[in-house]
Design an enzyme around this catalytic site. Sequence first.
Site, mmCIF file in Angstrom:
data_model
loop_
_atom_site.group_PDB
_atom_site.id
_atom_site.type_symbol
_atom_site.label_atom_id
_atom_site.label_comp_id
_atom_site.label_asym_id
_atom_site.label_seq_id
_atom_site.Cartn_x
_atom_site.Cartn_y
_atom_site.Cartn_z
ATOM 1 C CG ASP A 185 -1.961 -1.018 1.221
ATOM 2 O OD1 ASP A 185 -2.173 -1.614 0.154
ATOM 3 O OD2 ASP A 185 -2.571 -1.260 2.287
HETATM 4 P P1 NAP Z 1 0.747 -3.966 3.130
HETATM 5 O O1 NAP Z 1 0.144 -2.995 2.193
HETATM 6 O O2 NAP Z 1 -0.108 -4.518 4.176
HETATM 7 O O3 NAP Z 1 1.384 -5.118 2.244
HETATM 8 C C1 NAP Z 1 2.203 -6.072 2.795
HETATM 9 C C2 NAP Z 1 2.568 -7.046 1.700
HETATM 10 O O4 NAP Z 1 3.506 -7.932 2.255
HETATM 11 C C3 NAP Z 1 1.410 -7.877 1.214
HETATM 12 O O5 NAP Z 1 0.924 -7.399 -0.028
HETATM 13 C C4 NAP Z 1 1.972 -9.291 1.118
HETATM 14 O O6 NAP Z 1 1.896 -9.755 -0.225
HETATM 15 C C5 NAP Z 1 3.436 -9.124 1.502
HETATM 16 N N1 NAP Z 1 3.910 -10.218 2.326
HETATM 17 C C6 NAP Z 1 3.292 -10.837 3.335
HETATM 18 N N2 NAP Z 1 4.039 -11.832 3.811
HETATM 19 C C7 NAP Z 1 5.164 -11.847 3.080
HETATM 20 C C8 NAP Z 1 6.317 -12.648 3.090
HETATM 21 N N3 NAP Z 1 6.481 -13.658 3.951
HETATM 22 N N4 NAP Z 1 7.291 -12.377 2.195
HETATM 23 C C9 NAP Z 1 7.145 -11.386 1.307
HETATM 24 N N5 NAP Z 1 6.060 -10.588 1.243
HETATM 25 C C10 NAP Z 1 5.076 -10.825 2.124
HETATM 26 O O7 NAP Z 1 2.033 -3.349 3.877
HETATM 27 P P2 NAP Z 1 2.671 -1.902 3.845
HETATM 28 O O8 NAP Z 1 3.018 -1.489 2.463
HETATM 29 O O9 NAP Z 1 3.738 -1.947 4.885
HETATM 30 O O10 NAP Z 1 1.515 -0.968 4.288
HETATM 31 C C11 NAP Z 1 1.002 -0.978 5.593
HETATM 32 C C12 NAP Z 1 -0.497 -0.918 5.549
HETATM 33 O O11 NAP Z 1 -0.973 -1.162 6.880
HETATM 34 C C13 NAP Z 1 -1.019 0.436 5.112
HETATM 35 O O12 NAP Z 1 -2.195 0.299 4.361
HETATM 36 C C14 NAP Z 1 -1.317 1.102 6.446
HETATM 37 O O13 NAP Z 1 -2.304 2.096 6.337
HETATM 38 C C15 NAP Z 1 -1.795 -0.083 7.269
HETATM 39 N N6 NAP Z 1 -1.659 0.131 8.711
HETATM 40 C C16 NAP Z 1 -0.478 0.532 9.243
HETATM 41 C C17 NAP Z 1 -0.373 0.803 10.572
HETATM 42 C C18 NAP Z 1 0.909 1.288 11.202
HETATM 43 O O14 NAP Z 1 0.867 1.881 12.268
HETATM 44 N N7 NAP Z 1 2.060 1.022 10.598
HETATM 45 C C19 NAP Z 1 -1.475 0.618 11.397
HETATM 46 C C20 NAP Z 1 -2.664 0.124 10.837
HETATM 47 C C21 NAP Z 1 -2.724 -0.115 9.488
HETATM 48 P P3 NAP Z 1 1.861 -11.335 -0.544
HETATM 49 O O15 NAP Z 1 0.740 -11.888 0.243
HETATM 50 O O16 NAP Z 1 1.662 -11.386 -2.003
HETATM 51 O O17 NAP Z 1 3.183 -11.872 -0.129
#
Ligand code: NAP
Length: 600
Positions: free
Chosen positions: A528
């Site tokens: 994301d």
């Molecule tokens: P993300 O959008 O949640 O994407 C994480 C990606 O990691 C997934 O698409 C997944 O794809 C991949 N993944 C999972 N396991 C894996 C593995 N073992 N090896 C390789 N890839 C793997 O993560 P992000 O880009 O860090 O974004 C964070 C999201 O969380 C944002 O939308 C944010 O708003 C939300 N959020 C963040 C917080 C905070 O405080 N940081 C709090 C609440 C919500 P595959 O399944 O294809 O592997």
Amino acid sequence: MTTELEIGLYIFMLAGFLGYHVITRVPPLLHTPLMSATNAIAGISLVGSLVVAGADYGAFSTVLGFIAVTCSSTNVVGGFLITDRMLKMFKTAKDQTVQRRKFQFDPKWLLALPVLVAGLLVIFYWSEQLRSDATYFFREVLPGQALRYFYIISAALFILGLKGLSSPKTARKGMFAAEFGMLMAVVGTLFHHEIVTFKWIIIGFLIGAIIGGIMGLRIPMTAVPQRTALSHSLGALAACLVGISEYFRHSGELSKVTMTALGFEVIVGGLTFTGSLMAAAKLQGLLPGHPITYKGQNIFNLSLLAVIVGSLIYLIVAPTAGMLFYVMVGLAFVFGFLLVIPIGAADMPVVIALLNSYGGLADAAMGFVLMNKIQIITGSLDGTSGFLLALLMCRAMNRSAINVLFGAFGKIEKAEGGPAAEAKGIVRSITSEEMAVVLDSIRSMIIVPGYGMAVAQAQHGVAELAKLLMMRGIDVKYAIHPVAGRMPGHMNVLLADAKVPYDQLYDMAQINPYFAQADMALVVGANDVTNPAAKSNKNSPLYGMPILEVERAKSIVVLKRSLNPGFSGVDNELYYDPKCMMLFGDAKESLNKLFAALKL
Ligand code: NAP
């Protein structure tokens, strides 16, 4: 004349304002330690618990006090230990190379304690009450005075401690100050004139310290969110139990003001206890992570809240309605469960920050019940910190605060009027062996870690790769999005755990201008936070969320297992960019294969 209540309210507001200014200065790098530090400071419920456990209020109160001491000391010991563990990891490249002088204990430091105590004694000696004889002084005057002065010093130390978190350089010193502040608050409380036995205090404290110690020292960094949630639940339970004990021992004969504060304490404490337990269980995978919803859920929850609030109003008017009091506490426990079950595990960090804030408010309410100023101050600081972090997260995730405050989590609502983001096109994949060849031709790389790096526990592999490339003369930078992962500052902690110097980590505003010059952006499990739809597709739920501009790099390699979306459930257009290559597989395994290929 100003009443105790008015003084308490002034203190509460001023501490909140001060907390706001101190906490807004904490950089995103230290947001996770901030969470666990405020969590440890919220263990101030220990102060109220010690009195209940040690005073002669009857067997029921002693049992509640004993449990509360155990819970709060778990919070204090575990919270400070894990905060220190995290802060120790934050080092610059220079710090890592400089051989630190071994810690040498200087006995002169021990002089500080007797000097402090002697200073206090001199103050007491000259105080006007000292006209009475020495025995009276030591039995009656000293304890009260010591308590008061110890609390004043510890309040100042807590604020200095949080101020220390404004930079990784001063963070550990700040936390030592806060730890010392907690010690003073606890020692000061032991002078409380109502404490008649230390037996249950000592046993409860030892059990709590052992559990907290194990949690603080052994828990892996990837489990910090659930540990924090568990800790909140214990702190809140302590506040709730102290409230129940106060109600019980006065048989409900309480003034309207005290009943209001006490009602607030047990309701907020109770719902925070069960809500945080649920959050911890979801994050640990003990309960299903997906939102559990049913028809009429919001109406049911709101009705339950109305019943709880209605009961409190009745109790303020007729505080001796004992049965109703205990039913209200039970309903608050149920409400905490119901509040969190419709929320998905991915949304838990916002919930945890909010529950942190609620826990702080429960502590502050306990301060009003016991008219204990230190609890009002720390409760207010904790409440402000949790609330601020929740707001910061919402802003970085492009969610409204209202959406969060009213529990409408679980899914990001899709905008109406068109497809959200159905990116389609050709996807190019690359193998680790091919990637090793590509790495020979680049001069600069920006690493973009995300939640997948945490899932795969690939932070050590990422750090090793960066080191290897730097030794080959490649310029490597890390790009940290404020909400990458599932917790504020999540990536900073994981990379610090892998000994990546924090001066190699760039926040979003700093790094975005560099992407256009970078030969390669290496995206490790981030999704994301790199989705260009956030800038270009008005129908995307991510639209408006600031992102890392990975698409501007000369080439992009993404390490993830599939084309599955991330947290927001939205396709990522980046994967169809002609410059982008997908290295499919678990990030850790892909990195291991890459190392093997690089060594060939
Ligand atoms: P993300 O959008 O949640 O994407 C994480 C990606 O990691 C997934 O698409 C997944 O794809 C991949 N993944 C999972 N396991 C894996 C593995 N073992 N090896 C390789 N890839 C793997 O993560 P992000 O880009 O860090 O974004 C964070 C999201 O969380 C944002 O939308 C944010 O708003 C939300 N959020 C963040 C917080 C905070 O405080 N940081 C709090 C609440 C919500 P595959 O399944 O294809 O592997």
